[in-house]
Design a protein around this motif. Structure first.
Motif, PDB file in Angstrom:
ATOM      1  N   ASP A  23       0.829  -1.207   0.000  1.00 58.75           N
ATOM      2  CA  ASP A  23       0.000   0.000   0.000  1.00 58.75           C
ATOM      3  C   ASP A  23       0.865   1.259   0.000  1.00 58.75           C
ATOM      4  O   ASP A  23       0.529   2.260  -0.652  1.00 58.75           O
ATOM      5  CB  ASP A  23      -0.935  -0.004   1.209  1.00 58.75           C
ATOM      6  N   SER A  41       0.816   3.993  -2.984  1.00 61.38           N
ATOM      7  CA  SER A  41       0.494   5.407  -2.746  1.00 61.38           C
ATOM      8  C   SER A  41       1.500   6.322  -3.425  1.00 61.38           C
ATOM      9  O   SER A  41       1.158   7.418  -3.860  1.00 61.38           O
ATOM     10  CB  SER A  41       0.447   5.695  -1.241  1.00 61.38           C
ATOM     11  N   TYR A  42       2.752   5.877  -3.530  1.00 63.97           N
ATOM     12  CA  TYR A  42       3.775   6.676  -4.199  1.00 63.97           C
ATOM     13  C   TYR A  42       3.604   6.629  -5.709  1.00 63.97           C
ATOM     14  O   TYR A  42       3.844   7.616  -6.417  1.00 63.97           O
ATOM     15  CB  TYR A  42       5.171   6.171  -3.817  1.00 63.97           C
ATOM     16  N   ASP A  52       0.859   6.362  -7.480  1.00 66.19           N
ATOM     17  CA  ASP A  52      -0.392   6.923  -8.003  1.00 66.19           C
ATOM     18  C   ASP A  52      -0.224   8.416  -8.280  1.00 66.19           C
ATOM     19  O   ASP A  52      -0.706   9.274  -7.539  1.00 66.19           O
ATOM     20  CB  ASP A  52      -1.531   6.680  -7.016  1.00 66.19           C
ATOM     21  N   TYR A  89       6.873  14.340  -2.667  1.00 67.13           N
ATOM     22  CA  TYR A  89       5.650  13.570  -2.441  1.00 67.13           C
ATOM     23  C   TYR A  89       4.401  14.372  -2.808  1.00 67.13           C
ATOM     24  O   TYR A  89       3.279  13.913  -2.587  1.00 67.13           O
ATOM     25  CB  TYR A  89       5.564  13.138  -0.970  1.00 67.13           C
ATOM     26  N   LYS A 115      -1.914   4.148   4.479  1.00 66.82           N
ATOM     27  CA  LYS A 115      -3.119   4.276   3.666  1.00 66.82           C
ATOM     28  C   LYS A 115      -2.726   4.279   2.194  1.00 66.82           C
ATOM     29  O   LYS A 115      -1.800   4.990   1.797  1.00 66.82           O
ATOM     30  CB  LYS A 115      -3.869   5.563   4.008  1.00 66.82           C
ATOM     31  N   ARG A 116      -3.444   3.544   1.403  1.00 62.64           N
ATOM     32  CA  ARG A 116      -3.114   3.378  -0.007  1.00 62.64           C
ATOM     33  C   ARG A 116      -3.290   4.665  -0.814  1.00 62.64           C
ATOM     34  O   ARG A 116      -2.703   4.806  -1.899  1.00 62.64           O
ATOM     35  CB  ARG A 116      -3.979   2.252  -0.597  1.00 62.64           C
ATOM     36  N   ASP A 117      -4.067   5.615  -0.314  1.00 63.62           N
ATOM     37  CA  ASP A 117      -4.366   6.839  -1.066  1.00 63.62           C
ATOM     38  C   ASP A 117      -3.821   8.089  -0.387  1.00 63.62           C
ATOM     39  O   ASP A 117      -4.333   9.185  -0.595  1.00 63.62           O
ATOM     40  CB  ASP A 117      -5.881   6.974  -1.255  1.00 63.62           C
ATOM     41  N   ASP A 118      -2.768   7.951   0.445  1.00 61.15           N
ATOM     42  CA  ASP A 118      -2.305   9.093   1.233  1.00 61.15           C
ATOM     43  C   ASP A 118      -0.786   9.068   1.354  1.00 61.15           C
ATOM     44  O   ASP A 118      -0.244   8.736   2.412  1.00 61.15           O
ATOM     45  CB  ASP A 118      -2.962   9.052   2.622  1.00 61.15           C
ATOM     46  N   LEU A 119      -0.094   9.455   0.277  1.00 57.92           N
ATOM     47  CA  LEU A 119       1.362   9.394   0.283  1.00 57.92           C
ATOM     48  C   LEU A 119       1.965  10.315   1.337  1.00 57.92           C
ATOM     49  O   LEU A 119       2.807   9.895   2.140  1.00 57.92           O
ATOM     50  CB  LEU A 119       1.922   9.737  -1.097  1.00 57.92           C
ATOM     51  N   ASN A 132       1.412   9.002   4.682  1.00 60.12           N
ATOM     52  CA  ASN A 132       2.247   7.831   4.942  1.00 60.12           C
ATOM     53  C   ASN A 132       3.674   8.229   5.293  1.00 60.12           C
ATOM     54  O   ASN A 132       4.286   7.683   6.224  1.00 60.12           O
ATOM     55  CB  ASN A 132       2.262   6.911   3.714  1.00 60.12           C
TER      56      ASN A 132
END
Length: 686
Positions: free
Chosen positions: A115, A119-120, A122, A329, A443-447, A450
């Motif tokens: 994940d 996230s990175y 995307d 990021y 979280k997969r949608d929160d670089l 993270n």
């Protein structure tokens, strides 16, 4: 941790090696060539890229180009690199190996490492968010109406990975290594070191001008574009005031001078101008009573600069620290703008690295040991670890024999040095106990989240050490790292799995090449415990004087010769190697080669070394050393290294051989050749 050893490799045949030696005037081999090995090494016929040599260069004139001139001629620095060498080749290999692990994990949502990596990767989602991920932090800084509030917000942000005014970390107390203590050091600047702000140099003037323009650009991208040029100049002047107070890189190497014990109350008395109590509270160490301050006068000067600077300038500075720390990021316009200075202008790197490479690096930085477990299982077989363990044992034994034979060291100090050597802890490949990341939310949608949470997790892990027993199983590098280090307070040497690959080490390669590669690296790290700073730590890891004065005087006389030798090297017009800055690494290179060739000779068990492709064992040993230091630099990167890096450029690390008698015997270097040193001029320390 004083050392960072980096190298790289190219594939080739060894067919021309014998011809190269003959043309260069080295002595002919005394024994017939050995039969070819059944198991072929990854590089060449015996582990060395002979096709990368330059037979037209005499070894005694320029061993770096003799051993690697062909590689230098045909190799182009990739556009996404500021320098390129064997280290980078091996680093790319490790990145590709790690990517395979992360790609598989990313295909299964719910995996922390997968994940984080996803996230990175995307880019569309990241671009859609713009500056929003850091906006709450910028808003908090805007809401700080006085300097105490502003310093508090900055300290809070430092816990999440935003660069602060000072460096801050928890480590062993160097004079009481059985306890942890908070360490404070100079910080707060965004250029490599003080020289970039204060040194008179037209090249650096151009960097400073470009940097101020980039500050203005970054302010505009976060909605602070009004009067940006003037604000940028003010921020630069504040950073310059910090840099002016900083110690030089050479001064900051001195372990005695950088150990200054301050109480909590000392900060207000010795460095007035900053709200130290509020800062300690925000950093989570309000209850700590003692601290080790590295550059004490720099902390005093930084506090004065903070007090003398208007809050509006400090607020702009703090916002820039946020966007600089997280630019990679954020949305592409911010990322690209930040890179436009730090890449082409500061380092010479023309284009950004592929996003997947940056994603692998970021994920490894956040969850390194979680990835490391799988990396070791896939790429670090037990046989490699066993072979490396044997090499380490042999090189440590060779160092002990060297100590016994020293003529300048007293018997009293020799006995203590032997005790220190016997107490070494070699760490090979991977930790004995893996880190637990269960408390880290990904979280997969929160670089940005993270990254910030990973930084906060690591920060909290450090703070939690206070008051606890020393964790002697801890590693400061991941298994995927192409590097190695010596930690004098732990009295340990550490070699991650990834560096134990060609060209450093190949179980199928000729032992001479392995001893010249990883063997000399091992010797390098061992000897860091006895270099000009490492020698100050006793067998328990305590910073304490344990040599006699006569020993110190004799050692200092020898190291002064090495400083003078390296001071004479001039890689760029007007910019020389700093012998004082690079002294520790140069001592370690010299000692590492000296003990490694002894270990190689011992490994032969009294038998003569075979000749392979026309090369004797000693010749292959030194070629193995030269191979790992094949490196090319962009001018900007080379200048930065010369100004701030304690490591000499690869060419001059290779040139260490000119101090070693066996090298002369192996290659026949003679008076009149450029790298020839008369026996009396050769520096012999260990």
């Amino acid at each position: 941790m004083r050392s960072s050893l980096i190298v790289t490799t190219l594939l080739a045949t060894a067919a021309i090696a014998g011809i190269a030696v003959a043309k260069s005037g080295a002595p002919a081999p005394a024994t017939p060539p050995a039969k070819a090995k059944a198991a072929k090494p990854e590089i060449g016929s015996y582990g060395f890229d002979a096709a990368g040599m330059d037979a037209s260069v005499k070894p005694g004139d320029d061993f770096f180009r003799y051993a690697g001139g062909g590689w230098l001629t045909k190799t182009e620095i990739p556009a996404d690199r500021a320098a390129y060498g064997m280290f980078n080749v091996l680093q790319d290999r490790s990145l590709a190996q790690t990517k395979a692990i992360l790609d598989e994990a990313a295909a299964k949502p719910g995996s922390k490492i997968g994940d984080f990596f996803a996230s990175y990767m995307d880019q569309a989602a990241i671009d859609a968010k713009g500056v929003a991920p850091i906006q709450p932090w910028l808003t908090a800084l805007n809401g700080a109406t006085d300097k105490t509030a502003l310093a508090t917000e900055m300290a809070k942000l430092q816990r999440q990975g935003v660069g602060g005014l000072i460096s801050f970390f928890v480590n062993q107390d160097e004079k009481a290594p059985d306890i942890y203590i908070v360490n404070i050091g100079q910080g707060g600047i965004a250029l490599p070191n003080r020289d970039y702000y204060v040194k008179a140099d037209p090249k650096l003037d151009a960097v400073r001008t470009a940097y101020q323009a980039n500050i203005a650009k970054m302010l505009g991208l976060i909605g602070e574009g009004d009067n940006a040029e003037a604000r940028a100049k003010a921020v630069f002047e504040f950073e310059k005031s910090l840099a002016t107070a900083h110690w030089t890189a050479i001064e900051s190497r001195d372990s005695d001078k950088t150990y200054n014990k301050w109480s909590a109350d000392d900060f207000d008395a010795k460095a007035p101008g900053m709200p130290w109590g509020a800062i300690r509270t925000a950093l989570g160490v309000a209850g700590e009573q003692n601290f080790v301050v590295a550059q004490s006068s720099a902390i005093t000067g930084e506090a004065k600069a903070f007090a003398d600077t208007p809050i509006e300038v400090l607020r702009d500075y703090a916002k820039l620290r946020v966007v600089r720390s997280f630019a990679g990021y954020l949305a592409k316009p911010i990322d690209d703008a930040n890179f436009s200075f730090y890449g082409p202008i500061l380092s010479g790197q023309a284009v950004q690295r592929d996003r997947w490479k940056r994603a692998v690096a970021a994920t490894s930085g956040a969850l390194g040991e979680e990835i490391g477990k799988e990396y070791v299982a896939r790429y670090f077989p037990p046989a490699t670890k066993a072979a490396a363990d044997t090499l380490v044992k042999n090189v440590i034994a060779a160092m002990g024999a060297r100590i016994d034979k020293l003529t300048w060291m007293s018997p009293e100090t020799k006995a203590k040095a032997r005790t220190k050597l016997a107490s070494f802890t070699p760490k090979i490949g991977y930790p004995s106990r893996w880190r637990d990341y269960s408390a880290l939310e990904v979280k997969r949608d929160d670089l940005v989240g993270n990254i910030a949470r990973a930084n906060a997790f690591e920060y909290a892990r450090g703070i939690a050490k206070l008051g606890k027993p020393i964790d002697r199983t801890e590693w400061f590098m991941t298994p995927m790292t192409i590097n190695a280090y010596a930690n004098p307070v732990m009295n340990e040497i550490v070699f991650p799995a990834a560096i134990l690959q060609p060209p450093f080490f190949d179980a199928k390669a000729d032992p001479a090449v392995n001893y010249g590669g990883i063997g000399a690296v091992i010797g390098h790290e061992i000897s860091h415990h006895f270099d000009d700073q490492g020698r100050k730590y006793d067998p328990t890891g305590k910073l304490a004087e344990w040599w006699t004065k006569a020993d110190i005087d004799a050692f200092d006389k020898l190291t002064a010769q090495l400083v003078k030798q390296y001071d004479a090297y001039e890689p760029l017009p007007g910019q020389k190697v700093q012998g004082g800055l690079t002294l520790g690494e140069n001592i370690a290179d010299l000692a590492g080669l000296s003990v490694a060739i002894d270990a190689y000779h011992k490994s032969l068990g009294g038998k003569p070394a075979p000749v392979i492709d026309g090369m004797t064992g000693d010749q292959r040993f030194y070629l193995g050393w030269a191979q790992v230091w094949r490196t090319k630099y962009k001018e900007q990167a080379l200048r930065s290294q010369l100004l701030s890096d304690p490591h000499s450029p690869g060419e001059y690390r290779t040139a260490t051989v000119r101090n070693l008698d066996p090298w002369y015997a192996a290659f026949g270097a003679k008076p009149g050749e450029k790298q020839y040193l008369a026996p009396a001029a050769r520096v012999r320390i260990w």
